[in-house]
Design a protein around this motif. Structure first.
Motif, PDB file in Angstrom:
ATOM      1  N   UNK A 208       0.795  -1.231   0.000  1.00  0.00           N
ATOM      2  CA  UNK A 208       0.000   0.000   0.000  1.00  0.00           C
ATOM      3  C   UNK A 208       0.824   1.275   0.000  1.00  0.00           C
ATOM      4  N   UNK A 209       2.056   1.235   0.520  1.00  0.00           N
ATOM      5  CA  UNK A 209       2.905   2.425   0.541  1.00  0.00           C
ATOM      6  C   UNK A 209       3.778   2.542  -0.706  1.00  0.00           C
ATOM      7  N   UNK A 210       3.707   1.550  -1.581  1.00  0.00           N
ATOM      8  CA  UNK A 210       4.454   1.611  -2.837  1.00  0.00           C
ATOM      9  C   UNK A 210       5.951   1.490  -2.691  1.00  0.00           C
ATOM     10  N   UNK A 211       6.413   0.877  -1.610  1.00  0.00           N
ATOM     11  CA  UNK A 211       7.856   0.785  -1.364  1.00  0.00           C
ATOM     12  C   UNK A 211       8.547  -0.215  -2.281  1.00  0.00           C
ATOM     13  N   UNK A 212       7.809  -1.201  -2.777  1.00  0.00           N
ATOM     14  CA  UNK A 212       8.429  -2.208  -3.639  1.00  0.00           C
ATOM     15  C   UNK A 212       7.694  -2.347  -4.972  1.00  0.00           C
ATOM     16  N   UNK A 213       7.071  -1.268  -5.408  1.00  0.00           N
ATOM     17  CA  UNK A 213       6.367  -1.268  -6.692  1.00  0.00           C
ATOM     18  C   UNK A 213       6.966  -0.215  -7.610  1.00  0.00           C
ATOM     19  N   UNK A 214       7.335  -0.628  -8.813  1.00  0.00           N
ATOM     20  CA  UNK A 214       7.793   0.308  -9.845  1.00  0.00           C
ATOM     21  C   UNK A 214       6.791   0.254 -10.992  1.00  0.00           C
ATOM     22  N   UNK A 215       5.909   1.248 -11.106  1.00  0.00           N
ATOM     23  CA  UNK A 215       4.937   1.242 -12.200  1.00  0.00           C
ATOM     24  C   UNK A 215       5.573   1.763 -13.485  1.00  0.00           C
ATOM     25  N   UNK A 216       5.331   1.057 -14.575  1.00  0.00           N
ATOM     26  CA  UNK A 216       5.919   1.408 -15.873  1.00  0.00           C
ATOM     27  C   UNK A 216       4.805   1.630 -16.884  1.00  0.00           C
ATOM     28  N   UNK A 217       4.835   2.763 -17.548  1.00  0.00           N
ATOM     29  CA  UNK A 217       3.869   3.087 -18.588  1.00  0.00           C
ATOM     30  C   UNK A 217       4.444   2.696 -19.952  1.00  0.00           C
ATOM     31  N   UNK A 218       3.614   2.020 -20.751  1.00  0.00           N
ATOM     32  CA  UNK A 218       4.023   1.608 -22.096  1.00  0.00           C
ATOM     33  C   UNK A 218       3.064   2.210 -23.132  1.00  0.00           C
ATOM     34  N   UNK A 219       3.443   2.092 -24.385  1.00  0.00           N
ATOM     35  CA  UNK A 219       2.616   2.504 -25.522  1.00  0.00           C
ATOM     36  C   UNK A 219       2.199   3.986 -25.481  1.00  0.00           C
ATOM     37  N   UNK A 220       3.149   4.901 -25.216  1.00  0.00           N
ATOM     38  CA  UNK A 220       2.778   6.329 -25.206  1.00  0.00           C
ATOM     39  C   UNK A 220       2.369   6.846 -26.577  1.00  0.00           C
ATOM     40  N   UNK A 221       2.741   6.128 -27.633  1.00  0.00           N
ATOM     41  CA  UNK A 221       2.368   6.542 -28.986  1.00  0.00           C
ATOM     42  C   UNK A 221       0.929   6.199 -29.324  1.00  0.00           C
ATOM     43  N   UNK A 222       0.232   5.503 -28.419  1.00  0.00           N
ATOM     44  CA  UNK A 222      -1.165   5.125 -28.669  1.00  0.00           C
ATOM     45  C   UNK A 222      -2.150   5.944 -27.831  1.00  0.00           C
ATOM     46  N   UNK A 223      -1.659   6.986 -27.152  1.00  0.00           N
ATOM     47  CA  UNK A 223      -2.552   7.832 -26.352  1.00  0.00           C
ATOM     48  C   UNK A 223      -3.498   8.590 -27.281  1.00  0.00           C
ATOM     49  N   UNK A 269      14.299   6.453 -28.182  1.00  0.00           N
ATOM     50  CA  UNK A 269      15.073   7.605 -27.714  1.00  0.00           C
ATOM     51  C   UNK A 269      14.685   8.870 -28.473  1.00  0.00           C
ATOM     52  N   UNK A 270      14.519   8.740 -29.789  1.00  0.00           N
ATOM     53  CA  UNK A 270      14.129   9.879 -30.623  1.00  0.00           C
ATOM     54  C   UNK A 270      12.721  10.349 -30.279  1.00  0.00           C
ATOM     55  N   UNK A 271      11.827   9.399 -29.984  1.00  0.00           N
ATOM     56  CA  UNK A 271      10.438   9.733 -29.668  1.00  0.00           C
ATOM     57  C   UNK A 271      10.367  10.626 -28.430  1.00  0.00           C
ATOM     58  N   UNK A 272      11.063  10.264 -27.373  1.00  0.00           N
ATOM     59  CA  UNK A 272      10.985  11.052 -26.140  1.00  0.00           C
ATOM     60  C   UNK A 272      11.717  12.383 -26.243  1.00  0.00           C
ATOM     61  N   UNK A 273      12.711  12.481 -27.122  1.00  0.00           N
ATOM     62  CA  UNK A 273      13.443  13.736 -27.285  1.00  0.00           C
ATOM     63  C   UNK A 273      12.676  14.744 -28.135  1.00  0.00           C
ATOM     64  N   UNK A 274      11.800  14.242 -29.014  1.00  0.00           N
ATOM     65  CA  UNK A 274      11.172  15.128 -29.993  1.00  0.00           C
ATOM     66  C   UNK A 274       9.659  15.225 -29.885  1.00  0.00           C
ATOM     67  N   UNK A 275       9.051  14.536 -28.931  1.00  0.00           N
ATOM     68  CA  UNK A 275       7.594  14.501 -28.846  1.00  0.00           C
ATOM     69  C   UNK A 275       7.110  15.199 -27.579  1.00  0.00           C
ATOM     70  N   UNK A 276       6.168  16.118 -27.755  1.00  0.00           N
ATOM     71  CA  UNK A 276       5.536  16.757 -26.599  1.00  0.00           C
ATOM     72  C   UNK A 276       4.423  15.846 -26.055  1.00  0.00           C
ATOM     73  N   UNK A 277       4.187  15.918 -24.751  1.00  0.00           N
ATOM     74  CA  UNK A 277       4.814  16.783 -23.740  1.00  0.00           C
ATOM     75  C   UNK A 277       6.070  16.177 -23.104  1.00  0.00           C
ATOM     76  N   UNK A 278       6.535  15.033 -23.628  1.00  0.00           N
ATOM     77  CA  UNK A 278       7.604  14.293 -22.953  1.00  0.00           C
ATOM     78  C   UNK A 278       8.949  15.004 -23.024  1.00  0.00           C
ATOM     79  N   UNK A 279       9.225  15.681 -24.129  1.00  0.00           N
ATOM     80  CA  UNK A 279      10.522  16.342 -24.253  1.00  0.00           C
ATOM     81  C   UNK A 279      10.637  17.539 -23.316  1.00  0.00           C
ATOM     82  N   UNK A 280       9.481  18.012 -22.795  1.00  0.00           N
ATOM     83  CA  UNK A 280       9.492  19.148 -21.893  1.00  0.00           C
ATOM     84  C   UNK A 280       9.654  18.763 -20.425  1.00  0.00           C
TER      85      UNK A 280
END
Length: 418
Positions: A208-223, A269-280
């Motif tokens: 419940x405190x999230x001490x041993x959980x690493x949440x990972x988001x995938x497929x940002x190009x499908x938002x 790598x190119x996607x995150x460097x050149x795509x908003x809002x992630x590059x900001x």
């Protein structure tokens, strides 16, 4: 970290991998990182990007048994694929001949993993197996890292599939969720509302405190267009108490066109460097497979360091207890005469135990001194039954007569039933 310190950590890392290979995790909680998520969450693509190995993608395989990826840094590439049985069947031909892959035949590692998975499925005869495909690999691309890829969560079953498939996968996942030393790498696709994420809900139950959980988001190009800011808030911890990490895998069209993992990582790598809002976003460490790989390796090193002493203590304690239990068995009969004598002794003890002595509580060898004796259990049950009757409506009945009809006398009043 100095090379000497890294070599020392690597020995600890290999020791933990060996404990897991010997199924010590059946008795002691070992530090591990388990990758969990829905079948369509991009979990397999994430694992392929981290390991630089194309994992089998057939649904009939990936939803059936876990894969343990044990990665170690080395100048040249090599791997060994084998099966680690948790519930080894007692049948002929059950042993899997391990496959060794070298630089010259590195492309065969995917088929070797698929063969090991098929072997487990066929020999275990189960819809979902706890048995593990173990992939021990080394190379210049490898961080010192061990990950366990669990079968993806399913909610419905198709034609010809076991009706207990979803329940079986949940049971397997619970084995890892319940380990307090297991880090949960919870994979969630960006195009699905996080309120609907089963793995995030399951992780919150045990952590419940999230001490041993690493949440990972995938497929940002499908938002969906216009939904990027909501996902950004989720990434930066505005919607939950945890920061997320974001990665981008290859889409199906890229896979169909034969795009390699390395090409996919460059595109990420190119996607995150050149795509908003992630590059900001100022913290670039929240993005990309390479950063996640380093983050997980560092985390695993911390886990092993912090838990190593306790694990060794647990091992020693259980070793002593096992020796004491073994010695308590006494001499093991070897000759037929000794075996028959032992059988007659046990038979006589059991026979006497189920006789009158059991109810009187005079036999001691068939029960634990810390537990209630049979006679005490009997008297307690009788008293409980009496108390139940006294407190019920039946307690006021003083007489029942059965003839041509039924007469019940309650406080001197008669009730007749024909």
């Amino acid at each position: 970290m100095s090379s000497t310190a890294m070599e020392g950590y690597e020995r600890y890392h290999q020791f933990m991998d060996k404990l897991a290979e010997c199924n010590v995790d059946e008795y002691i909680d070992l530090p591990m990182i388990a990758v969990m998520g829905d079948t369509s969450s991009g979990k397999s693509s994430l694992l392929s990007n981290i390991s630089l190995v194309e994992l089998p993608s057939a649904d009939s395989l990936t939803t059936r048994c876990p894969i343990m990826l044990k990665m170690h840094y080395a100048p040249g590439r090599s791997a060994c694929v084998k099966v680690s049985w948790k519930d080894k069947p007692n049948a002929a031909g059950v042993d899997f001949e391990e496959r060794r892959i070298e630089e010259e035949n590195w492309g065969s590692i995917t088929s070797a993993i698929a063969d090991a998975q098929s072997h487990i499925i066929q020999k275990s005869g189960k819809g979902v197996a706890r048995d593990i495909v173990s992939v021990d690999m080394s190379g210049p691309h490898c961080e010192n890292l061990t990950l366990i890829d669990l079968p993806g969560i399913v909610r419905t079953t198709g034609k010809g599939e076991s009706t207990t498939l979803s329940k079986d996968i949940q049971g397997l996942m619970n084995d890892y969720l319940s380990n307090p030393r297991c880090v949960i790498l919870a994979v969630h696709p960006c195009n699905v509302n996080y309120h609907n994420s089963q793995i995030l809900a399951e992780a919150e139950k045990v952590d419940p405190e999230g001490k041993r959980t690493i949440p990972v988001l995938t497929k940002p190009d499908l938002i969906d267009e216009g939904g990027e800011m909501d996902v950004k808030d989720l990434l930066l911890g505005a919607k939950t108490d945890s920061y997320f990490h974001m990665v981008k895998g290859r889409r199906q069209a890229a896979l169909n066109n034969g795009e390699s993992i390395e090409e996919g990582l460059k595109d990420e790598e190119s996607f995150f460097k050149n795509t908003e809002p992630w590059r900001g976003v100022q913290d670039e460490n929240l993005f990309g497979t390479k950063n996640l790989r380093v983050k997980l390796s560092s985390l695993q090193m911390q886990m092993i360091r912090s838990s190593f002493r306790d694990i060794v203590t647990d091992l020693k304690k259980q070793h002593v207890e096992t020796l004491m239990n073994y010695q308590a068995l006494g001499d093991i009969p070897s000759s037929p005469t000794e075996k028959k004598a032992l059988f007659r002794s046990i038979r006589e003890e059991v026979w006497n135990g189920i006789g009158t002595k059991t109810l009187d509580g005079r036999i001691f060898s068939l029960h634990n001194d810390k537990k209630m004796r049979p006679s005490a259990k009997f008297h307690e049950a009788s008293k409980s039954y009496k108390d139940t009757l006294v407190s019920s409506k039946l307690a006021n009945i003083s007489d029942i007569r059965i003839g041509s009809g039924v007469i019940v006398v309650d406080n001197k009043e008669e009730y007749r039933g024909e």
